[in-house]
Design a protein around this motif. Structure first.
Motif, PDB file in Angstrom:
ATOM      1  N   SER A   1      -8.970   5.237   1.764  1.00 38.87           N
ATOM      2  CA  SER A   1      -9.221   4.080   2.620  1.00 38.87           C
ATOM      3  C   SER A   1     -10.465   4.363   3.449  1.00 38.87           C
ATOM      4  O   SER A   1     -10.436   5.174   4.373  1.00 38.87           O
TER       5      SER A   1
ATOM      6  N   ALA B   1      -4.931  -0.048   6.447  1.00 39.17           N
ATOM      7  CA  ALA B   1      -4.437  -0.190   5.078  1.00 39.17           C
ATOM      8  C   ALA B   1      -4.237  -1.655   4.716  1.00 39.17           C
ATOM      9  O   ALA B   1      -4.040  -2.508   5.583  1.00 39.17           O
TER      10      ALA B   1
ATOM     11  N   ILE C   1      -3.240   5.806  -0.255  1.00 37.67           N
ATOM     12  CA  ILE C   1      -3.814   6.653   0.792  1.00 37.67           C
ATOM     13  C   ILE C   1      -3.104   8.005   0.812  1.00 37.67           C
ATOM     14  O   ILE C   1      -1.874   8.072   0.763  1.00 37.67           O
TER      15      ILE C   1
ATOM     16  N   ASP D   1      -3.931  -0.266  -1.635  1.00 40.11           N
ATOM     17  CA  ASP D   1      -4.486   1.028  -1.235  1.00 40.11           C
ATOM     18  C   ASP D   1      -3.513   2.151  -1.585  1.00 40.11           C
ATOM     19  O   ASP D   1      -2.288   2.007  -1.439  1.00 40.11           O
TER      20      ASP D   1
ATOM     21  N   PHE E   1       0.866  -1.174   0.000  1.00 38.95           N
ATOM     22  CA  PHE E   1       0.000   0.000   0.000  1.00 38.95           C
ATOM     23  C   PHE E   1       0.904   1.226   0.000  1.00 38.95           C
ATOM     24  O   PHE E   1       2.061   1.169   0.440  1.00 38.95           O
TER      25      PHE E   1
END
Length: 374
Positions: A114, A90, A96, A94, A26
């Protein structure tokens, strides 16, 4: 010749972008405005037993940073900038975005990419609001205690109920948040903030509700297994029978109390909270023993003379027994005792009807049980 429309180009472009997205990590990209002397930020991972630093990076001159970290399952992470901690959830894939201004005393932050992180932020808002209320009560108590120059039982009697009221209201809101968000990992992290002694029944029910969710998250699965283990000795279940040795050396069984109300009270001579609660138990026993209350004290002592001495000193006139094996006795293991004082109220049919009730809660429960309208 094959022709491409504008729509098909957009679709193709979107597909290419999506397919190039790194699903093995992520990405957390952020900006810390007004960081002051803070030059570095840290990424921490949590589980049900520990929090550990898994990565760190320097802040750019513009306060920007980025982490790329593998997380094959959705998990709770914390971003630390100086003494400031920010929660996020997370998983791999993802992307973010995060931002905060460290001169903002309310420690607000924005986060996107998220949905679970938005939910955990919502949960923290609930907790922080109660934290402010509790701090205000404590500060007010300390100010008044300072004015009179010492701690005061009369002041404590005024402020303790206020604190207990806020803690109770906080727990109700936490439980509601968790139940409203069973499909989010934020709901799980919320409910684990509850006091298991007081909310075991709700925790067991929650574990049942999410047992088929988050199967790849170790913390969730540990929680589900733990609740599964204690379910047989939770409220609403038959109390498992046991046999142990009485303080007089004779055998004692739970089935000896069949057809009676019995409070099975786990305690020890070395347990300060147990000794502090004993006068209340003595008081309630003296009130309700003529109405059908029995108590069986199960001691976690290993030193029999000290156990006997405590029984005498605290004037515990009910029956007593012990495996004399601390938390490792068969009775303690059967009932999953991992902290004391701990107790189980069992009705004449052998059902557990209350658990871990002390202080005013014990008084209120016994009053309702034995003073019911005929």
């Amino acid at each position: 010749m094959k022709r491409y429309t504008v729509f098909s180009f957009i679709t193709l472009f979107s597909a290419l972008i999506f397919s190039c997205k790194d699903k093995s990590v992520f990405t957390l990209s952020g900006t810390v405005t007004n960081p002051g002397s803070i030059k570095k930020v840290y990424l921490l991972a949590t589980d049900s037993t520990a929090i550990s630093v898994v990565d760190s990076t320097n802040l750019g001159e513009d306060g920007k940073f980025q982490f790329k970290h593998p997380s094959p399952y959705a998990n709770l992470y914390k971003l630390r900038a100086g003494s400031n901690i920010f929660d996020l959830i997370a998983k791999n894939g993802d992307a973010i975005d995060f931002s905060t201004n460290l001169t903002d005393g309310s420690h607000t932050y924005t986060i996107s990419g998220s949905d679970d992180s938005e939910k955990i932020k919502e949960f923290n808002k609930i907790n922080n609001a109660y934290g402010d209320k509790l701090n205000k009560i404590v500060d007010e108590y300390r100010t008044k205690a300072t004015q009179i120059g010492h701690e005061s039982d009369s002041l404590i009697s005024i402020y303790r109920p206020q604190i207990e009221k806020q803690l109770s209201a906080q727990s109700v809101d936490i439980l509601k948040f968790a139940n409203d968000n069973k499909n989010s990992l934020a709901g799980f992290y919320a409910i684990t903030a509850l006091d298991q002694n007081k909310y075991e029944q709700q925790l067991v029910a929650y574990a049942d509700a999410i047992k088929d969710s988050f199967k790849d998250n170790p913390a969730v699965q540990r929680f589900v297994r733990s609740m599964d283990e204690i379910k047989p000795v939770s409220v609403g279940h038959k109390a498992p029978d046991f046999a142990t040795i009485g303080i007089d050396g004779k055998p004692v069984k739970l089935s000896d109390y069949k057809g009676k109300y019995v409070l099975v009270d786990f305690w020890a001579s070395w347990c300060a909270p147990c000794r502090q609660e004993n006068p209340n138990v003595v008081k309630q026993y003296n009130i309700y023993k003529s109405k059908g209350l029995n108590i069986l004290g199960i001691s976690l002592d290993v030193d029999k003379p000290k156990w006997e001495q405590a029984v005498s000193q605290d004037k515990l006139t009910w029956s007593h027994a012990s495996d004399l094996k601390n938390f490792e006795g068969p009775t303690e293991r059967l009932y999953h005792i991992n902290a004391i004082p701990s107790n189980f109220m069992i009705d004449p049919d052998g059902n557990i009807i209350a658990k871990n009730i002390t202080g005013s809660d014990l008084e209120e429960f016994l009053n309702k049980t034995f003073n019911k309208p005929q």
